[in-house]
Design an enzyme around this catalytic site. Structure first.
Site, PDB file in Angstrom:
ATOM      1  N   HIS A  32      -8.994  33.643  55.600  1.00 31.19           N
ATOM      2  CA  HIS A  32      -7.797  32.921  56.027  1.00 31.19           C
ATOM      3  C   HIS A  32      -7.257  32.248  54.771  1.00 31.19           C
ATOM      4  O   HIS A  32      -7.317  31.029  54.623  1.00 31.19           O
ATOM      5  CB  HIS A  32      -8.194  31.901  57.094  1.00 31.19           C
ATOM      6  N   LYS A  51       0.057  50.205  73.180  1.00 28.62           N
ATOM      7  CA  LYS A  51       0.371  51.611  73.399  1.00 28.62           C
ATOM      8  C   LYS A  51      -0.479  52.512  72.504  1.00 28.62           C
ATOM      9  O   LYS A  51      -0.234  53.710  72.428  1.00 28.62           O
ATOM     10  CB  LYS A  51       1.851  51.870  73.126  1.00 28.62           C
ATOM     11  N   ARG A 105      -0.276  27.142  65.489  1.00 26.73           N
ATOM     12  CA  ARG A 105      -0.137  26.331  64.292  1.00 26.73           C
ATOM     13  C   ARG A 105       0.208  27.200  63.088  1.00 26.73           C
ATOM     14  O   ARG A 105       1.171  26.934  62.359  1.00 26.73           O
ATOM     15  CB  ARG A 105      -1.460  25.611  64.031  1.00 26.73           C
ATOM     16  N   THR A 106      -0.560  28.241  62.890  1.00 23.44           N
ATOM     17  CA  THR A 106      -0.356  29.089  61.710  1.00 23.44           C
ATOM     18  C   THR A 106       0.980  29.815  61.792  1.00 23.44           C
ATOM     19  O   THR A 106       1.719  29.895  60.817  1.00 23.44           O
ATOM     20  CB  THR A 106      -1.523  30.094  61.595  1.00 23.44           C
ATOM     21  N   ARG A 134      -1.919  38.168  61.567  1.00 19.50           N
ATOM     22  CA  ARG A 134      -3.133  37.604  62.139  1.00 19.50           C
ATOM     23  C   ARG A 134      -3.750  38.662  63.020  1.00 19.50           C
ATOM     24  O   ARG A 134      -3.039  39.273  63.837  1.00 19.50           O
ATOM     25  CB  ARG A 134      -2.762  36.401  62.985  1.00 19.50           C
TER      26      ARG A 134
END
Lengths: 318, 318, 318
Positions: B129, B80, B51-52, B101
């Site tokens: 957020h 890595k 969604r974000t 995120r």
């Protein structure tokens, strides 16, 4: 139609033309922002490589083009048993150019045989990674003004490090370069590099084990990461990964104009205090990566350079 | 250069300016469809959040810009061993702005220290957020005409629900708001919210356990999902997830102008029959999410609003 | 607003209009390269399908539009328990049209009930894959000039092969077609195709087991892959997958104008030597796939065809 599978697919002259175009793009990127309007790049990444994929995508977008693709084999038709040849032929119907990363050596070459559109090898197993080589050359030329008559040290994993093999091969095409290969016994350069590249070109090189002893002799230092994914044995990886760590202390031994290159990602083989040293050139490489890929996409698509009014490659010559 | 790591990075005045711009965009999105031509947003999602991510991508595309990025850590160089700092520096060479995120608190802040381009925190662990908080504020202001002098109920998982913590913190900056915290004992608001936010701001609040008793007192109800991924123990999750379910029957107890917000995704804490109730505001939030992100991208890139002829943030002030 | 969930959502006339538009696009794609400027396609792929996803993305980009989405369920909100209905409503706020692939039959239909934007089913479990059916019809019409009065052989996995079921259903709407179903006992067409499609339409068909005996009778041959992912038992898969392999030797038995279709990916049911045979039509199908999807996106978005000045579908009729 031309592909780029290994750096040797380009003649020295073509290589210099690509580097020149990349330099022009770096000076005036806004002049190039619509040259690939309506063209599509497919990024077919059978193993994840964020840096390389994002660099290709950013390059295409900055030329006005568009991108589509996949970022790991799990998302690809390979999981249904499709061959790379069929995938290349299918994607030829969707896009104008392909950047392919594959864990298996030779896969991009195989794909290029069946593809109806140009393919750029974005890394195939331990084999080649030609865009990285062009980036390395561009960065060395920016820092030293030339690609010949240089003493270049390669340090770290020289056995599995394909970027080292490709760059060495390319630099042997320029005169009077000398190479120092700095590594532990277990990670020395492979025989083929010695037998097929260095010796036939009458190159001068030494294999050594001490970074400290070698640093004062170098015009350029090329560091590499000891790649965990190339080892079968975790213990061996842990023992070897920290043998060579470059820090500001060691850099005191080096010439003050000796650029430090690294293909990234690094883990801890270059300590953070080096980042602010003017000799650190590895973030330059990242920026050059975008310009090189812009230049290559233009070259392989036969797009006219708006600055020179010419294309870079004679796409009919191969 | 400015970043957005927590909602508190924006002053109240700046916050209102962002909300105002988002409202203008919502009225005439076609006026903004080329303001970010040639700019690139990198979506660096170290944990999936469709969604974000899609909201950010849609926002950038609707401004005329372009997107690139990855949608899970498995596709990133993190596998890595690359640090977030190095990734930020690398991506600074490819894009003009980053939405990040990350499952680890503080990762976007860490990245912002090394980034040469603006970073928007798109959620970091249980921490912040900020775009969700701006969305919530925009939606409340649309429904109630103000952000002060409101009685707001928060219901569900108030312990782990970072959207609750962020919104409460932001609303304490407006006068005369009263909060009801409706939750089971185990999912009460954390101490820091009480000690560092609510008490220092002299906010009025009550911690209660009955949704039915509280509903008649509320101007706004903010529902949350009990997030399975925050629990270590499946049994505990199953016991607590269904304690509060909002349906049309319960909504009879509420004011007919009381909007119901939810950050989505929902599982079953809001029953489907509520969707057609005019008080359901959660799909408004989704639509506002796109406008807020368009406004933020413009603000952080310093793009002039074609309607007002001005930029939203003084990008030199922080 | 119209959706495309099964091929039967389109009348025969509408189907022909879509095929006609796709043909016009194939002749002059440059006339269509800006018709979807500013429109966004969301590709919601709950299971990977590179070919189909890339084809949709390429189609949208070639119309001037933009794309966003996800390529596997792991990246989607489904992993947080969100319903397809909620996802459709959310994505309606971000994009203008959705292409949805889902392992569960009926998911795209369910989503279409709640979506505020058109949904194209890009394959739902064993159920339908309407864009593939349109591609198959376009390719047959190109090769044979018509869609009626044909003898068509379907070979391979006729039990699980949804592309076969969809194409047969569509072809029964045209007069005088005859079908040969060539398969091992275990992979015969399902009862519903016999009872609900073939018998009600009074179609002529035969179920046979020999490819060699049937080849001389066919106007069109449709090969299919025995799909590993539809089997519970590896042994059974291995036993059945190689029963029918088409090669140049067998093709000698066939008419020299009999096109060979295959929805791809193939594993080894068509040997590589067939690729250069002029009867091989499966890469034509891939190219047609892009044009069909361009036509469908235009049709469902109600975009006027710049060549005819008309839209293809009466979007108010359903």
């Amino acid at each position: 139609m031309r592909h780029l599978i290994t750096p040797m697919d380009l003649s020295v002259e073509e290589t210099m033309n690509i580097l020149d175009l990349a330099e022009r793009i770096s000076i005036g990127p806004q002049l190039y922002k619509h040259v690939a309007d309506g063209r599509q790049l497919a990024t077919l990444f059978y193993e994840p490589s964020t840096r390389t994929r994002l660099s290709f995508e950013s390059a295409m977008l900055s030329l006005g083009g568009q991108t589509l693709g996949f970022s790991s084999a799990a998302q690809s038709s390979a999981s249904k048993g499709e061959t790379v040849a069929d995938t290349a032929r299918v994607v030829s119907c969707y896009a104008d150019i392909i950047a392919m990363r594959h864990p298996k050596e030779g896969a991009p070459l195989q794909a290029s045989i069946y593809s109806r559109i140009p393919i750029i090898n974005a890394g195939d197993g331990g084999h080649a990674h030609p865009t990285q080589t062009l980036i390395d050359m561009m960065t060395i030329r920016q820092r030293k003004g030339k690609l010949n008559n240089l003493t270049i040290g390669f340090c770290g994993d020289l056995k599995f490090g394909r970027t080292v093999h490709s760059l060495v091969s390319s630099l042997t095409r320029f005169s009077d370069n000398k190479f120092y290969f700095i590594s532990p016994e277990e990670l020395r350069i492979p025989d083929y590099l010695r037998d097929d590249v260095l010796n036939p070109s009458n190159s001068t090189y030494e294999e050594v084990s001490s970074l400290e002893d070698t640093l004062p002799k170098l015009d350029v230092l090329y560091m590499t990461r000891v790649q965990k994914e190339r080892f079968f044995n975790e213990e061996e990886y842990l023992r070897l990964k920290d043998v060579y760590i470059l820090d500001e202390e060691k850099l005191k031994l080096a010439d003050k104009d000796m650029p430090v290159l690294h293909p990234l990602p690094r883990v801890d083989e270059i300590s953070l205090d080096v980042d602010d040293d003017p000799r650190a050139a590895y973030f330059d490489q990242v920026q050059n990566g975008k310009y090189i890929r812009m230049a290559l996409i233009m070259a392989l698509l036969g797009i006219t350079d708006p600055v020179t009014g010419r294309t870079v490659l004679d796409t009919h010559s191969l």
